[in-house]
Design a protein around this motif. Structure first.
Motif: not given
Lengths: 83, 109
Positions: A3-9, A47-49
């Motif tokens: 989720l977090w990687e997708a949101a950051a992207t 988000l990346l952290a």
């Protein structure tokens, strides 16, 4: 991808309008674009952290939040009469 | 709980993208400045709550709360300072002139 990687992207695309503002002719618009880009970058780092799963990376977002405030304040001050 | 976290994160992302798009649509710098407020308050708050829910209040959640407090407080000061700088740059002084009206302020910019 979690989720977090997708949101950051997806959030990276928020920097595009800020970048467009930075190339416009009015200096006031550029400062607003810079300030918004700073806030978006802080959220990106958060988000990346969380995506990387290491709480140490939150220190980057924390440092950016402080530096962004000071730097933009200096730009605003210079915008009054020297630029 | 997982659905709640997903909703919070995507709400924050959608709100941020909307406000960034609004930066291009608005005509004056003062109008653009208003769209920083939802991002620096609600979007960061949503991400902070999502992180706190997922990590169950460990070090990452505490740092996120700290970032939220800093961003919320400093951005309000920054927006005020920026608007004041625009006003001084355009009018010479931040104080209203004797013959100035609120309607004239919005039309001039």
């Amino acid at each position: 991808m979690n989720l977090w990687e997708a949101a950051a992207t997806v959030l990276i695309f928020g920097l595009l309008p800020c970048g467009v503002l930075l190339f416009r002719n009015r200096i006031e618009d550029r400062l607003v674009g810079l300030e918004m880009a700073g806030v978006v970058e802080v959220m990106l780092l958060m988000l990346l952290a969380q995506a990387l799963g290491n709480s140490v990376y939150f220190d980057l977002a924390l440092a950016l939040a402080f530096m962004m405030f000071g730097g933009n304040l200096v730009f605003a001050r210079f915008l009054e009469s020297w630029m | 709980m997982s659905l709640f976290i997903h909703l919070l994160v995507w709400f924050a992302v959608a709100l941020t993208l909307l406000c960034c798009a609004a930066l291009l649509i608005m005509r004056t710098p003062i109008e653009r400045l208003h769209y920083m407020a939802p991002v620096s308050t609600f979007a960061v708050l949503a991400v902070t709550i999502a992180i706190a829910c997922e990590t169950r209040f460990n070090q990452a959640a505490v740092k996120s709360i700290l970032i939220l407090v800093i961003i919320s407080l400093t951005n309000s000061v920054l927006a005020h300072a920026t608007a004041r700088a625009f006003r001084i740059r355009n009018s010479g002084s931040w104080q209203p002139k004797a013959d100035e009206h609120m309607n004239d302020l919005t039309r001039k910019e």
